[in-house]
Design a protein around this motif. Structure first.
Motif, PDB file in Angstrom:
ATOM      1  N   SER A  15       0.827  -1.199   0.000  1.00 11.19           N
ATOM      2  CA  SER A  15       0.000   0.000   0.000  1.00 11.19           C
ATOM      3  C   SER A  15       0.863   1.252   0.000  1.00 11.19           C
ATOM      4  O   SER A  15       2.071   1.207   0.257  1.00 11.19           O
ATOM      5  CB  SER A  15      -0.913   0.001   1.228  1.00 11.19           C
TER       6      SER A  15
ATOM      7  N   PHE B  31      -3.181  -2.039  -4.799  1.00  9.30           N
ATOM      8  CA  PHE B  31      -3.988  -1.248  -3.875  1.00  9.30           C
ATOM      9  C   PHE B  31      -4.563  -0.061  -4.642  1.00  9.30           C
ATOM     10  O   PHE B  31      -3.845   0.615  -5.391  1.00  9.30           O
ATOM     11  CB  PHE B  31      -3.146  -0.762  -2.695  1.00  9.30           C
TER      12      PHE B  31
ATOM     13  N   ARG C  24      -7.603   0.180  -0.591  1.00  4.36           N
ATOM     14  CA  ARG C  24      -8.174  -1.161  -0.554  1.00  4.36           C
ATOM     15  C   ARG C  24      -7.404  -2.080  -1.493  1.00  4.36           C
ATOM     16  O   ARG C  24      -7.066  -1.707  -2.617  1.00  4.36           O
ATOM     17  CB  ARG C  24      -9.644  -1.129  -0.965  1.00  4.36           C
TER      18      ARG C  24
ATOM     19  N   ARG D 231     -12.423  -7.349  -4.378  1.00  2.94           N
ATOM     20  CA  ARG D 231     -11.949  -6.177  -3.641  1.00  2.94           C
ATOM     21  C   ARG D 231     -12.031  -6.402  -2.136  1.00  2.94           C
ATOM     22  O   ARG D 231     -12.936  -7.069  -1.634  1.00  2.94           O
ATOM     23  CB  ARG D 231     -12.770  -4.939  -4.014  1.00  2.94           C
ATOM     24  N   GLN D 232     -11.087  -5.798  -1.448  1.00  8.61           N
ATOM     25  CA  GLN D 232     -11.061  -5.857   0.006  1.00  8.61           C
ATOM     26  C   GLN D 232     -12.268  -5.135   0.592  1.00  8.61           C
ATOM     27  O   GLN D 232     -12.671  -4.067   0.118  1.00  8.61           O
ATOM     28  CB  GLN D 232      -9.772  -5.219   0.521  1.00  8.61           C
ATOM     29  N   THR D 233     -12.863  -5.721   1.614  1.00 10.46           N
ATOM     30  CA  THR D 233     -13.956  -5.074   2.325  1.00 10.46           C
ATOM     31  C   THR D 233     -13.421  -3.854   3.067  1.00 10.46           C
ATOM     32  O   THR D 233     -12.393  -3.945   3.747  1.00 10.46           O
ATOM     33  CB  THR D 233     -14.592  -6.048   3.328  1.00 10.46           C
ATOM     34  N   PRO D 234     -14.066  -2.682   2.958  1.00 13.30           N
ATOM     35  CA  PRO D 234     -13.548  -1.490   3.638  1.00 13.30           C
ATOM     36  C   PRO D 234     -13.379  -1.712   5.138  1.00 13.30           C
ATOM     37  O   PRO D 234     -14.283  -2.213   5.813  1.00 13.30           O
ATOM     38  CB  PRO D 234     -14.622  -0.430   3.356  1.00 13.30           C
TER      39      PRO D 234
ATOM     40  N   GLN E 172      -9.893  -7.039   6.891  1.00 16.54           N
ATOM     41  CA  GLN E 172      -8.993  -7.869   6.094  1.00 16.54           C
ATOM     42  C   GLN E 172      -9.755  -9.060   5.522  1.00 16.54           C
ATOM     43  O   GLN E 172      -9.332 -10.206   5.601  1.00 16.54           O
ATOM     44  CB  GLN E 172      -7.806  -8.323   6.946  1.00 16.54           C
TER      45      GLN E 172
ATOM     46  N   PHE F 150     -12.612 -10.014   1.979  1.00 13.39           N
ATOM     47  CA  PHE F 150     -12.876  -9.595   0.607  1.00 13.39           C
ATOM     48  C   PHE F 150     -14.344  -9.791   0.264  1.00 13.39           C
ATOM     49  O   PHE F 150     -15.042 -10.620   0.858  1.00 13.39           O
ATOM     50  CB  PHE F 150     -11.987 -10.376  -0.364  1.00 13.39           C
ATOM     51  N   GLU F 151     -14.806  -9.010  -0.722  1.00 14.48           N
ATOM     52  CA  GLU F 151     -16.221  -8.983  -1.077  1.00 14.48           C
ATOM     53  C   GLU F 151     -16.655 -10.189  -1.899  1.00 14.48           C
ATOM     54  O   GLU F 151     -17.837 -10.509  -1.952  1.00 14.48           O
ATOM     55  CB  GLU F 151     -16.522  -7.705  -1.871  1.00 14.48           C
TER      56      GLU F 151
END
Length: 671
Positions: free
Chosen positions: A584, A632, A637, A653-656, A659, A661-662
């Motif tokens: 990141s 990132f 994300r 994508r990473q869940t806001p 750690q 993921f969607e």
């Protein structure tokens, strides 16, 4: 095209074409009896189409492997085949030759039939069911071929062409190397008789055009979206049948009329001189499947087994960097790149997180799958290798407006070595001058660099090295100084049949202004697969690779004086390919993802900013057809990208704020 080497040329960009509605090849018949030792003719009876519905295309069948001999699939494409079977996906393996070549002194038909029994037993073992099959005849274009279907797992099928083995100079009507002769017979004046007893329904004199048409008919019949083949351009010794089978398959894929049909090549004999890259569980599963086959191959005596056991410890895809490549531009938006059917495809993220594309960039010649990408300022760059006989390298450049131009760079080194040129690695200076690095056919590293941004390239410069492997790693574009890393082989090419011992080294070159310093060893290790780089919060390089002995990941951290600390073990998963790695902004978090941990799926782990401590591994599921890429986004994300069936881009994508993921979703393709 009138393109001068080293000079950028504008390109036209078109929307991708998606082909659907594959047609069923008529004439599918099945028989209930098995195959006898002398292979009696199989009765032909009407039966259902492959998916159980007469006349329907086999839409659930996805994967097709095409190999020269019975056992090539088990030795060079596993555990990929086993993972697809375990995931419940439809798979068809096509064997082009009868494999009778070395059956001297006894019945070649009986030896071939015995090898086929061994393959059936191996696939039943991989599927975890009883070794019971139904056999029948399938009309595949101009040829009639035998199809075996695993009774308790009908998603698993085997197809037998039974063309002559290259070592058979007695049965073959073309003498030795019949498949190679057929593959090179561009005029179509020759044909070879299938190796079957007189009166068999599979008896045919097959021409080159017949084989290509039959392969394409099978791809349509089974609704194939992914084709696996052997090495079209082996680096070192390989069987002539392997190369001929690979090139026939690649040609059939190109002529199949489906521009999004994914083709994946595998290294054959040459994997023996590469480090072990399968974890303990994968090695055990691969060896067990081969052992089920081996009991039926009377020629595999004790003196040959050490080499075969060496092959069961490894699996290498032909082109490092194949699959999707993901990167973020100066505008904060992501782009994804992949080579499909020889063309470069580009997907672009929109402001709202949606995606557009793919755009197909066609330079007028086919590309190999292994690419690298980067961006600096408003400029995007992609380095690729031509897949034709020139073996040259190319660089694509574009700004935000997708106005792409291509520069042909040729290939470095002597003419006789150029066919072994590796996949390129691309980066750029902070002011936008592109530098391309590649492993030469002679096993060294060469560099070619622009004199000014968007300008012409200088000449190739050999940086040295010895017995270097494909899969170079370079620092990201815009970072100074530019560094390039390469791993060496410990088995010289002159002794390519000797098994690698794992005693290699990693070398580094650094750029001072525009001049690279002499290569230096930074670690006595032999990474299992390509190298990966990241930068921590201190802007120092972290070098990530896999330990060939344990399968665990190792990280080497750059010290303040520019040297590297010894490798630190950071855990891992039973992965297949090299990992994808991203850090990141600010270097506070890293994400590593790799194929493995779940059948044909992807597993990932977050790491702290130092890059020396990975957390638990978690599965993102699958199956996916190629290695993932990670980046990132501008919101911090993590985004994981991979290719799915039929070359479609999949994003997770990473869940806001977490750690997790969607979940995977396919990008809707737009013009």
């Amino acid at each position: 095209m009138g393109i001068r080497e080293g000079v950028p040329v504008p390109l036209a960009v078109t929307g991708a074409v998606v082909v659907s509605g594959l047609a069923m090849v008529a004439g599918v018949t099945f028989a209930e009896n098995g195959i006898q030792a002398r292979r009696e003719p199989v009765p032909v009876r009407p039966a259902a189409a492959p998916d159980g519905k007469a006349g329907a295309a086999g839409k659930k069948d996805r994967y097709m492997q095409v190999v020269a001999h019975a056992d090539d699939d088990l030795l060079f494409m596993n555990p990929d085949i086993r993972d697809v079977i375990a995931a419940g996906r439809q798979t068809v393996t096509v064997f082009l030759t009868a494999g009778e070549g070395y059956a001297r002194g006894y019945d070649p038909y009986a030896y071939s039939a015995s090898r086929e029994r061994g393959i059936r037993q191996a696939y039943a073992r991989m599927a975890g069911v009883r070794d019971r099959w139904t056999s029948g005849a399938l009309v595949a274009g101009p040829l009639t071929v035998q199809v075996d279907t695993l009774t308790e797992r009908p998603t698993v099928r085997l197809v037998w062409f039974r063309l002559p083995d290259g070592a058979d100079k007695h049965t073959s009507t073309l003498g030795k190397n019949a498949l190679k002769r057929l593959q090179r017979d561009l005029i179509g004046t020759n044909c070879v008789h299938t190796v079957v007893p007189a009166g068999s329904p599979f008896s045919r004199c097959a021409s080159r055009a017949d084989v290509l048409a039959a392969l394409q008919a099978l791809m349509k019949t089974f609704g194939t979206t992914v084709v696996r083949h052997q090495d079209t351009q082996p680096h070192g010794h390989d069987h002539k049948d392997h190369v001929a089978a690979a090139r026939l398959t690649a040609e059939a894929v190109r002529g199949a009329g489906d521009p999004r049909l994914v083709a994946i090549g595998y290294v054959d004999y040459a994997i023996l001189r590469l480090p072990v890259n399968l974890g303990p569980g994968q090695r055990a599963g691969k060896k067990a499947a081969f052992e089920a086959y081996r009991r039926h191959d009377r020629l595999l005596g004790p003196q040959k087994l050490p080499k075969y056991w060496g092959w069961t410890k490894r699996m290498y895809r032909r082109w490092p960097g194949s699959g999707v490549q993901l990167a973020r531009g100066s505008d904060g938006l992501l782009r994804a790149f992949a080579v499909e059917q020889g063309g470069l495809y580009v997907w672009t993220q929109r402001n709202a997180g949606e995606w557009s594309g793919p755009l197909r960039i066609d330079p007028g010649f086919p590309l190999s799958p292994g690419i690298t990408v980067g961006s600096v300022g408003d400029q995007w760059m992609v380095a690729a290798r031509r897949a034709d006989d020139t073996h040259g390298l190319v660089v694509f450049q574009a700004g935000r407006a997708n106005a792409w131009q291509v520069t042909q760079l040729g290939a470095p080194g002597r003419e006789r070595d150029r066919k072994h040129t590796g996949s390129p690695a691309v980066t750029a200076t902070a002011d936008g001058r592109i530098a391309v690095f590649v492993r030469t056919g002679a096993g060294t590293v060469a560099m070619r660099m622009q004199g000014k941004p968007l300008g012409t390239f200088g000449k190739w410069r050999d940086l040295g090295g010895r017995d270097l492997r494909d899969g170079l790693a370079v620092t990201p574009a815009g970072r100074s100084p530019i560094e390039v890393f390469a791993a060496s082989d410990d088995a010289p090419r002159a002794r390519a049949r000797r098994e690698a011992t794992g005693r290699g080294t990693v070398m580094r070159w650094r750029m001072q202004e525009t001049r690279p310093v002499r290569g230096e060893d930074i670690g006595r290790t032999s990474p299992a697969g390509p190298l990966r780089l990241s930068a921590g919060p201190d802007a120092r390089t972290r070098l990530l690779h896999r330990d060939p002995r344990s399968g665990q990941y190792l990280v080497q951290k750059e010290r303040a004086d520019g040297t590297f600390a010894p490798p630190v073990r950071v855990g891992g998963v039973d992965a297949v390919d090299a990992p994808a790695l991203a850090t990141s902004d600010g270097g506070q978090t890293s994400l590593i993802c790799a194929r493995g941990g779940t059948p044909a799926g992807i597993s990932c782990s977050f790491a702290d900013g130092r890059g020396l401590s990975f957390g638990r591994w978690f599965s993102l599921g699958g199956p996916l057809v190629a290695s993932p890429s990670v980046a990132f986004d501008s919101a911090g994300r993590a985004v994981v990208a991979a290719l799915g069936d039929h070359g479609r881009l999949l994003i997770n994508r990473q869940t806001p704020g977490a750690q997790t993921f969607e979940g995977w979703h396919a990008i809707a393709e737009t013009p």
